[in-house]
Design a protein around this motif. Structure first.
Motif, PDB file in Angstrom:
ATOM      1  N   ARG A 117      40.208  47.559  45.706  1.00 37.30           N
ATOM      2  CA  ARG A 117      38.982  48.164  45.454  1.00 37.30           C
ATOM      3  C   ARG A 117      38.713  48.731  44.162  1.00 37.30           C
ATOM      4  N   ALA A 118      39.905  49.272  43.437  1.00 39.82           N
ATOM      5  CA  ALA A 118      39.640  49.679  42.082  1.00 39.82           C
ATOM      6  C   ALA A 118      39.460  48.789  41.115  1.00 39.82           C
ATOM      7  N   THR A 119      39.869  47.403  40.977  1.00 43.83           N
ATOM      8  CA  THR A 119      39.578  46.441  40.084  1.00 43.83           C
ATOM      9  C   THR A 119      38.908  45.123  40.613  1.00 43.83           C
ATOM     10  N   GLY A 120      38.803  45.001  41.941  1.00 44.62           N
ATOM     11  CA  GLY A 120      38.242  43.738  42.338  1.00 44.62           C
ATOM     12  C   GLY A 120      39.197  42.561  42.323  1.00 44.62           C
ATOM     13  N   GLU A 121      40.212  42.616  41.998  1.00 47.47           N
ATOM     14  CA  GLU A 121      41.242  41.434  41.621  1.00 47.47           C
ATOM     15  C   GLU A 121      41.534  41.059  43.263  1.00 47.47           C
ATOM     16  N   ARG A 122      41.172  39.801  43.549  1.00 50.14           N
ATOM     17  CA  ARG A 122      41.391  39.223  44.771  1.00 50.14           C
ATOM     18  C   ARG A 122      42.533  38.856  45.216  1.00 50.14           C
ATOM     19  N   SER A 123      43.660  38.863  44.236  1.00 49.79           N
ATOM     20  CA  SER A 123      45.053  38.558  44.729  1.00 49.79           C
ATOM     21  C   SER A 123      45.542  39.981  45.533  1.00 49.79           C
ATOM     22  N   ASP A 124      45.096  41.011  45.020  1.00 53.42           N
ATOM     23  CA  ASP A 124      45.737  42.273  45.587  1.00 53.42           C
ATOM     24  C   ASP A 124      45.082  42.171  46.959  1.00 53.42           C
ATOM     25  N   LEU A 125      43.770  41.755  47.320  1.00 57.06           N
ATOM     26  CA  LEU A 125      43.375  41.665  48.666  1.00 57.06           C
ATOM     27  C   LEU A 125      44.275  40.761  49.599  1.00 57.06           C
ATOM     28  N   ALA A 126      44.555  39.433  48.930  1.00 54.89           N
ATOM     29  CA  ALA A 126      45.324  38.316  49.357  1.00 54.89           C
ATOM     30  C   ALA A 126      46.571  39.132  49.791  1.00 54.89           C
TER      31      ALA A 126
END
Length: 391
Positions: free
Chosen positions: A303-312
């Motif tokens: 949510r802070a950076t929009g880095e999709r690897s974090d959601l994955a």
């Protein structure tokens, strides 16, 4: 494509709640919730009613009640919130626990009940900010933490200094939430000082120096845990307070990714970090101090950076946790998660008794807050994120 079927999440959360309800001293929730089971003990219930465990469970009941259309969950949560307000100290802080002895007595004399912990209070503050609590109660707790912060950024409660990152990250989380809901600039200033201190503890490879390295305490916490908690602090400070912590988030991400298995579990440590804690078995993943908070940490970073690897990473960790959730109606912890798991042998294993005689974690601890409620709330957050995230 990231997939974690909604029905699997709902089933897992439902089973977790059914177990949690068995740990209520009073069926209506008015006496909070006990800390945990120690399943290697004859008297398995640890009858410490903890504010942080109660706040985490109430938050889960509120979230699940809305999603699953269970008004009875909301009613239980309301009773638990009432208990929390009753145990808040006049200075705004919350004690470690209240003891409810067993009818035939208990070996726990309650001697540590009034200890004050910055991590527990920071955690409670976040949940007060997110839940249906009186603003006055939330403000008093925020002020308590702010008033007891030292200029270097760490906290000292009841004349005890807490310099370890686990005792700083959680107040950051709570105070960042408080700032977002109140606009109180004192909270923003406190977060800024604490983030500066946490930055000073981040190593070149992204991990946080451990409390064990700093003060020789919290020996049983794995290296993974304090970096997972710091990821939450950096992410919320970035998104809610406006501090630029992208580099620190990236460092935490790099270190935790290095520890992550193909299934999404986070190992306690690796060869490069093995000496930073006495909890040093890289085959284990810790569910009390790491996995649940890493689940939230990955989501906060997303949510802070929009880095999709974090959601994955969050989805992968969630899938792993659902896969190991206890599914055995013959045991009293059916639907919960135990404290540590061997990711190589795929079995519950490991102790948390390193300079810790009450074994606060490990395979024989089954926690209400810290583990089961934390993981289940994280799964509901994944449910929400997958519903709105572009595929």
């Amino acid at each position: 494509m990231m997939t974690l079927p909604i029905d699997r999440i709902d089933d897992s959360v439902g089973r977790a709640i059914r177990w949690l309800i068995t740990l209520l001293p009073e069926e209506d929730g008015s006496a909070g919730i006990w800390e945990r089971l120690r399943i290697d003990q004859d008297d398995a219930v640890v009858r410490r009613v903890r504010p942080d465990c109660t706040a985490e469970t109430a938050a889960l009941l509120d979230a699940a009640g809305a999603v699953q259309e269970r008004p009875d969950y909301g009613k239980l949560a309301g009773s638990m919130r009432g208990w929390l307000q009753c145990v808040q100290r006049p200075d705004g802080g919350f004690p470690f626990y209240e003891l409810t002895p067993a009818p035939n007595g208990t070996a726990d004399d309650g001697a540590t009940a009034d200890l004050m912990w910055p991590n527990d209070n920071g955690k409670v503050l976040e949940l007060l900010c997110l839940g249906d609590y009186p603003r006055e109660s939330t403000t008093r707790l925020a002020s308590y933490l702010i008033d007891n912060q030292r200029e270097d950024g760490w906290f000292s409660l009841d004349a005890v200094d807490y310099r370890g990152p686990c005792f700083v990250s959680w107040p950051v989380v709570g105070l960042a939430r408080y700032y977002a809901s109140s606009g109180d600039e004192r909270a923003a200033a406190a977060v800024t000082k604490a983030i500066g201190y946490l930055r000073s503890l981040q190593c070149a490879d992204g991990r946080l120096k451990t409390t064990y390295e700093i003060s020789g305490t919290e020996n049983w916490r794995p290296v993974s845990s304090e970096t997972a908690e710091a990821l939450r602090a950096f992410a919320l400070a970035h998104r809610l307070v406006g501090l630029d912590t992208r580099a620190e988030i990236a460092g935490c991400r790099e270190f935790l990714t290095r520890l992550t298995t193909a299934e999404g579990a986070i190992r306690n440590c690796d060869a490069a970090s093995v000496g930073a804690s006495e909890q040093a078995d890289p085959a284990l993943t810790d569910l009390v101090y790491t996995c649940g908070y890493a689940l939230h940490g990955w989501l906060d970073a997303w949510r802070a950076t929009g880095e999709r690897s974090d959601l994955a990473a969050a989805v992968s960790l969630g899938e792993f946790l659902i896969s190991i959730q206890v599914d055995d109606p013959s045991v009293a912890w059916d639907g919960a998660w135990r404290g540590s798991y061997d990711v190589d042998q795929r079995t519950w294993r490991g102790r948390a008794n390193q300079s810790n005689p009450i074994d606060e974690g490990g395979e024989f601890s089954v926690y209400t807050g810290w583990t089961t409620a934390t993981i289940a709330t994280g799964l509901l957050r994944i449910r929400n994120e997958l519903a709105r995230a572009p595929r």
